[in-house]
Scaffold this active site. Structure first.
Site, PDB file in Angstrom:
ATOM      1  N   ASP A  64       5.668  -0.935   3.436  1.00 22.27           N
ATOM      2  CA  ASP A  64       5.176  -1.461   4.723  1.00 22.27           C
ATOM      3  C   ASP A  64       5.433  -2.962   4.853  1.00 22.27           C
ATOM      4  O   ASP A  64       4.626  -3.696   5.427  1.00 22.27           O
ATOM      5  CB  ASP A  64       3.678  -1.192   4.887  1.00 22.27           C
ATOM      6  CG  ASP A  64       3.296   0.261   4.651  1.00 22.27           C
ATOM      7  OD1 ASP A  64       4.116   1.136   4.972  1.00 22.27           O
ATOM      8  OD2 ASP A  64       2.197   0.521   4.133  1.00 22.27           O
ATOM      9  N   GLU A  89       3.810   5.608  14.020  1.00 20.66           N
ATOM     10  CA  GLU A  89       2.950   4.582  13.432  1.00 20.66           C
ATOM     11  C   GLU A  89       3.798   3.344  13.143  1.00 20.66           C
ATOM     12  O   GLU A  89       4.910   3.207  13.625  1.00 20.66           O
ATOM     13  CB  GLU A  89       2.302   5.097  12.143  1.00 20.66           C
ATOM     14  CG  GLU A  89       3.293   5.509  11.059  1.00 20.66           C
ATOM     15  CD  GLU A  89       2.635   6.163   9.852  1.00 20.66           C
ATOM     16  OE1 GLU A  89       1.458   6.561   9.938  1.00 20.66           O
ATOM     17  OE2 GLU A  89       3.319   6.268   8.798  1.00 20.66           O
TER      18      GLU A  89
END
Length: 471
Positions: A18, A210
């Site tokens: 991420d 997402e």
């Protein structure tokens, strides 16, 4: 051999997914989740950060732990912190926003915030963004933050559907953006606006899932996100930080799906799974950060990066995953390289998607792993379970007079390692059973120039592929 950098660009014992890169001062800082090697779920470790000089992305420095789960007042011994982002606020302080879930009840999911005087922390708890009035449409998940001209924007959302959260599958709307009051960096101003839907006209199969991320390049705002396909990062553009956004395309797929013959998960160039990352603009170049899966599951992910090009019209063409990433040029066509920098990894049956709740069976599938437990030293990552028909690919090398190649392996394998440049066979290396690390070599017949290398094993047994040396 000059200093080089590879994908993944951090030490191979480090499991940061991420990745959100930001320039603060004269350094690039990368913020992300922090997985545990061979973890049993996502994001089991505390937040840390690494940084590099803006003029040298080959020299990454560990900055230490910046925020612990136990620092959150609602932690109480359980919970996970997901996908953070950091901004320099109008008040001159640094704020980290993160999704926190101590349990699976709806009201336990939240976006919280901590503050520091330094981009390297340590951070101190600041508060929670009150998004509950809208959480049945936009799940408080994967926050991103953007600051411009004294205004602050928070991006979040997910297409996940959990009945236990009280979220209605029919009402869930995808990604959202809200403005925050810069006086406290927590108070929501107005209602959320949709960034991108889960599906709809003009977006095809690339609906929002997402991993919201925001950057401005030139006069365009680029919203980067993970699509419902799961293995790719896409982008959309707008003339405003809060939209409306127009879908642009895929920036990177961790299996190169959409490029060449890679049409789906099975025919992908690499094992796939979820991915998340942001864009970086530095020294006139642009990069996309993303992560890959290791260890036969999606709970031990590692950050990678590729250079991208912003076209004159603002569009971005999909880039392939490589081994050279932030290096700025192909790797030298001589020297020793760890097998763990392979950007392509396949079995004779193709690839698969690591997205389940449990570790997959090995079967004939090779995978990246390390010995021992989670740690911050003594790196020894390698490719395990390299069975008959397995292939590891490395892109790219600048060859100039290379004449020999050797592989360092161990295991009960008895067969041949065939090396190609993607078109021609350039070496065949006989492999014999060996209990300890052993090097086997052969002549290398590769033309000078920029080329990839693919190693395919055919034979009995299996091996650990540790490294190879070009001479």
């Amino acid at each position: 051999m000059s200093k080089q950098i590879f994908n993944p660009y951090l030490p191979n014992f480090e499991y940061i997914p991420d990745g959100e890169p930001h320039v603060f001062g004269d350094r690039v800082y990368v913020y992300g989740s922090h997985d545990k090697f061979n973890g049993k779920t996502f994001c089991m470790n505390d937040y840390i950060t690494w940084s590099a000089p803006v003029d040298n992305l080959k020299e990454w420095r560990y900055e230490g732990v910046i925020w612990k789960k136990s620092d959150d007042p609602n932690y109480k011994g359980r919970g996970s912190m997901y996908a953070p982002d950091v901004c320099l606020a109008p008040d001159g302080k640094y704020y980290i926003y993160y999704a926190f879930a101590p349990s699976i009840t709806r009201k336990s999911w939240a976006i919280r915030c901590a503050v520091s005087d330094s981009p390297a922390g340590p951070f101190k708890y600041h508060g929670e963004v009150n998004l509950y009035p809208y959480s049945k449409q936009y799940l408080p998940f994967d926050p991103a933050v953007y600051v411009e001209d004294g205004r602050v924007w928070l991006y979040y959302g997910s297409a996940m559907f959990f009945p236990v959260l009280g979220v209605s599958k029919k009402k869930i709307m995808g990604g959202a953006v809200v403005e925050l009051d810069p006086k406290d960096m927590l108070t929501v101003i107005g209602k959320p606006r949709q960034t991108l839907p889960i599906s709809g006209a003009g977006i095809g199969k690339h609906g929002f899932f997402e991993a919201s991320s925001m950057r401005k390049i030139g006069d365009k705002y680029y919203f980067v996100y993970s699509s419902t396909i799961g293995h790719e990062l896409c982008y959309a553009t707008s003339d405003r930080p809060d939209g409306p956004f127009k879908f642009g395309g895929t920036i990177v797929s961790i299996g190169d799906i959409g490029l060449g013959r890679h049409k789906d998960v099975k025919t992908a160039s690499n094992y796939t799974g979820n991915t998340h990352g942001g864009m970086l603009e530095v020294n006139g170049k642009h990069y996309i950060f993303y992560h890959r899966q290791t260890n036969l599951h999606c709970y031990s992910r590692q950050d990678c990066a590729e250079e991208i090009k912003i076209e004159a019209d603002g569009s971005i063409k999909q880039v392939e995953v490589t081994s050279c990433g932030l290096n700025g040029k192909p790797l030298e066509g001589k020297g020793k390289y760890e097998a763990r920098i392979a950007c392509n990894l396949r079995s004779k049956k193709g690839c698969r998607f690591y997205g389940g709740l449990f570790k997959a069976s090995k079967g004939c599938h090779p995978y990246f792993t390390q010995s021992g437990a989670d740690r911050d030293s003594n790196p020894d990552q390698h490719i395990a379970n390299f069975c008959d028909g397995a292939t590891a690919g490395f892109k790219y090398f600048e060859f100039d007079g290379a004449a020999e190649i050797s592989v360092e392996v161990c295991g009960n394998a008895n067969g041949v390692m065939t090396v190609t440049d993607g078109v021609n066979t350039v070496a065949k290396i006989d492999i014999k059973p060996c209990k300890t690390r052993t090097a086997y070599s052969a002549m290398l017949n590769v033309e000078n120039g920029v080329k990839p290398l693919y190693f395919t094993y055919n034979g009995k047994g299996k091996l650990n592929f540790i490294s190879f040396t070009i001479a």
